[in-house]
Design a protein around this motif. Structure first.
Motif, PDB file in Angstrom:
ATOM      1  N   UNK A   1      41.291  -3.746   1.627  1.00  0.00           N
ATOM      2  CA  UNK A   1      40.553  -3.037   2.680  1.00  0.00           C
ATOM      3  C   UNK A   1      41.314  -1.805   3.144  1.00  0.00           C
ATOM      4  N   UNK A   2      42.651  -1.921   3.151  1.00  0.00           N
ATOM      5  CA  UNK A   2      43.508  -0.776   3.474  1.00  0.00           C
ATOM      6  C   UNK A   2      44.371  -0.473   2.256  1.00  0.00           C
ATOM      7  N   UNK A   3      43.964   0.474   1.423  1.00  0.00           N
ATOM      8  CA  UNK A   3      44.774   0.773   0.236  1.00  0.00           C
ATOM      9  C   UNK A   3      46.175   1.224   0.638  1.00  0.00           C
ATOM     10  N   UNK A   4      47.185   0.793  -0.098  1.00  0.00           N
ATOM     11  CA  UNK A   4      48.546   1.207   0.260  1.00  0.00           C
ATOM     12  C   UNK A   4      48.788   2.674  -0.061  1.00  0.00           C
ATOM     13  N   UNK A   5      49.650   3.290   0.734  1.00  0.00           N
ATOM     14  CA  UNK A   5      50.152   4.594   0.333  1.00  0.00           C
ATOM     15  C   UNK A   5      50.953   4.428  -0.951  1.00  0.00           C
ATOM     16  N   UNK A   6      50.924   5.446  -1.799  1.00  0.00           N
ATOM     17  CA  UNK A   6      51.655   5.408  -3.065  1.00  0.00           C
ATOM     18  C   UNK A   6      52.726   6.484  -3.032  1.00  0.00           C
ATOM     19  N   UNK A   7      53.975   6.060  -3.204  1.00  0.00           N
ATOM     20  CA  UNK A   7      55.116   6.969  -3.231  1.00  0.00           C
ATOM     21  C   UNK A   7      55.647   7.045  -4.657  1.00  0.00           C
ATOM     22  N   UNK A   8      56.064   8.221  -5.062  1.00  0.00           N
ATOM     23  CA  UNK A   8      56.553   8.444  -6.413  1.00  0.00           C
ATOM     24  C   UNK A   8      58.048   8.737  -6.387  1.00  0.00           C
ATOM     25  N   UNK A   9      58.814   7.950  -7.115  1.00  0.00           N
ATOM     26  CA  UNK A   9      60.249   8.201  -7.220  1.00  0.00           C
ATOM     27  C   UNK A   9      60.481   9.500  -7.983  1.00  0.00           C
ATOM     28  N   UNK A  10      61.373  10.332  -7.479  1.00  0.00           N
ATOM     29  CA  UNK A  10      61.575  11.647  -8.078  1.00  0.00           C
ATOM     30  C   UNK A  10      63.023  12.070  -7.921  1.00  0.00           C
TER      31      UNK A  10
ATOM     32  N   UNK B   1      51.521  10.127  -1.781  1.00  0.00           N
ATOM     33  CA  UNK B   1      51.643  10.075  -0.318  1.00  0.00           C
ATOM     34  C   UNK B   1      53.077  10.235   0.141  1.00  0.00           C
ATOM     35  N   UNK B   2      53.991  10.298  -0.811  1.00  0.00           N
ATOM     36  CA  UNK B   2      55.393  10.440  -0.458  1.00  0.00           C
ATOM     37  C   UNK B   2      56.247  10.384  -1.703  1.00  0.00           C
ATOM     38  N   UNK B   3      57.541  10.488  -1.507  1.00  0.00           N
ATOM     39  CA  UNK B   3      58.478  10.417  -2.615  1.00  0.00           C
ATOM     40  C   UNK B   3      59.629   9.495  -2.244  1.00  0.00           C
ATOM     41  N   UNK B   4      60.346   9.025  -3.262  1.00  0.00           N
ATOM     42  CA  UNK B   4      61.501   8.150  -3.075  1.00  0.00           C
ATOM     43  C   UNK B   4      62.693   8.802  -3.757  1.00  0.00           C
ATOM     44  N   UNK B   5      63.744   9.013  -3.003  1.00  0.00           N
ATOM     45  CA  UNK B   5      64.974   9.617  -3.503  1.00  0.00           C
ATOM     46  C   UNK B   5      66.057   8.553  -3.621  1.00  0.00           C
ATOM     47  N   UNK B   6      67.093   8.874  -4.367  1.00  0.00           N
ATOM     48  CA  UNK B   6      68.168   7.907  -4.606  1.00  0.00           C
ATOM     49  C   UNK B   6      69.427   8.666  -5.006  1.00  0.00           C
ATOM     50  N   UNK B   7      70.571   8.137  -4.627  1.00  0.00           N
ATOM     51  CA  UNK B   7      71.861   8.679  -5.041  1.00  0.00           C
ATOM     52  C   UNK B   7      72.024  10.149  -4.645  1.00  0.00           C
TER      53      UNK B   7
END
Length: 322
Positions: A146-155, A169-175
């Motif tokens: 009913x509430x689709x999740x936001x989708x974040x892309x690792x980049x 809907x967003x991005x995921x950073x690391x290191x």
């Protein structure tokens, strides 16, 4: 906080989640390498921690079929309505190829195509489309959330960061260090309002700097020799700093590679110190533009003791109410 925590069985995480909630943490984010899968710890949290947001960082786009990935995400979104964010990414040749017997080919295109498919599928649409890296015939979720999740892309670099800004809907950073955040976010200027920027931040809560740096060196050598992360840090401007480590590693000299990592680099990329110092350093990521700073605990003598009360106290001390 990154979950699950080492040394605590999944069946024992109800107390951990409660302690995190009480300490002022807002989010639980999982990972998926060769420990637990990304979804099971969060499924438990959906029932045990009804106020916390949940996120995957990351669910690889190669290791599940597109339909199965959509079904899994939809189920968790149904279990935690409005609280779940789906983080996806390419992962690595080791995880995808060596450990999951899949072809790690065209990671940018596969990530793009999976992102586009998931947006349609989680919205309840019938998907009958050839995306290029895969094709689907008349797939439709039986239970779209009913509430689709936001989708974040690792980049990690400009191409994927721009894709995230344009279509996710967003991005995921690391290191990366707080000083690196502006370099990454300069590529996301096209993002709309509410664009989330999550980052996993490695935290070693101990006053023993020698211990923290030894752990940090092992982590840096393990990760920043992976081609994608090596390219990321070249882009960030660390070629001169990291070349001695890369050369030693390529020659099979593991001890030499560790010795070539300067303290200054460890201190940039690994948060360590007292809980108060760790909190302040994590807050510097937020000040730089990270909207979801996600701690990931590294081993310390206290954390490795196996004593749950000690672990819960550390979590309390690290939290916003610590």
């Amino acid at each position: 906080m990154t979950v699950p925590l080492g040394g605590v069985p999944l069946s024992g995480h109800q107390a951990v989640y409660q302690a995190l909630e009480d300490a002022g943490f807002t989010d639980l984010w999982s990972s998926e390498v060769n420990g637990t899968d990304a979804f099971t710890p969060l499924t438990l949290a959906a029932a045990w921690a009804p106020r916390l947001r949940l996120g995957t960082a990351i669910a690889p786009v190669f290791t599940r079929g597109p339909g199965l990935l959509a079904m899994t995400a939809a189920a968790l979104a149904e279990a935690a309505p409005g609280r779940f964010q789906l983080g996806i990414g390419a992962s690595s040749p080791v995880v995808v190829g060596d450990w999951n017997a899949a072809d790690f080919t065209e990671p940018f295109l596969r990530s793009r195509d999976t992102l586009r498919f998931l947006k349609a599928a989680l919205a309840g649409e019938v998907v009958d489309h050839d995306y290029g890296t895969f094709a689907l015939r008349r797939f439709r979720l039986e239970r779209p959330p009913a509430t689709p999740p936001q989708i974040l892309l690792a980049a990690l670099r400009p191409g994927m960061l721009r894709l995230a800004a344009a279509e996710a809907d967003g991005t995921i950073l690391n290191w990366l260090s707080p000083a690196d955040v502006s370099t990454a976010l300069a590529e996301t200027k096209a993002a709309g309002p509410g664009f989330e920027v999550a980052a996993r931040i490695f935290v070693c809560p101990t006053d023993d700097a020698a211990h923290a740096r030894a752990v940090g060196r092992r982590m840096i050598a393990a990760y920043l020799t992976v081609p994608a992360y090596a390219a990321f840090h070249r882009w960030l401007g660390r070629t001169e700093t990291l070349t001695p480590m890369w050369q030693a590693w390529s020659a099979g000299d593991r001890k030499g590679a560790l010795a070539a990592i300067p303290d200054s680099l460890v201190d940039e990329l690994i948060v360590h110190g007292s809980p108060e110092e760790c909190r302040a350093k994590v807050e510097s990521y937020a000040e730089a533009g990270i909207t979801v700073p996600v701690m990931a605990l590294l081993p310390t003598p206290a954390l490795d003791s196996g004593d749950l009360p000690t672990l819960l106290k550390i979590l309390t001390d690290l939290g916003a109410r610590g």
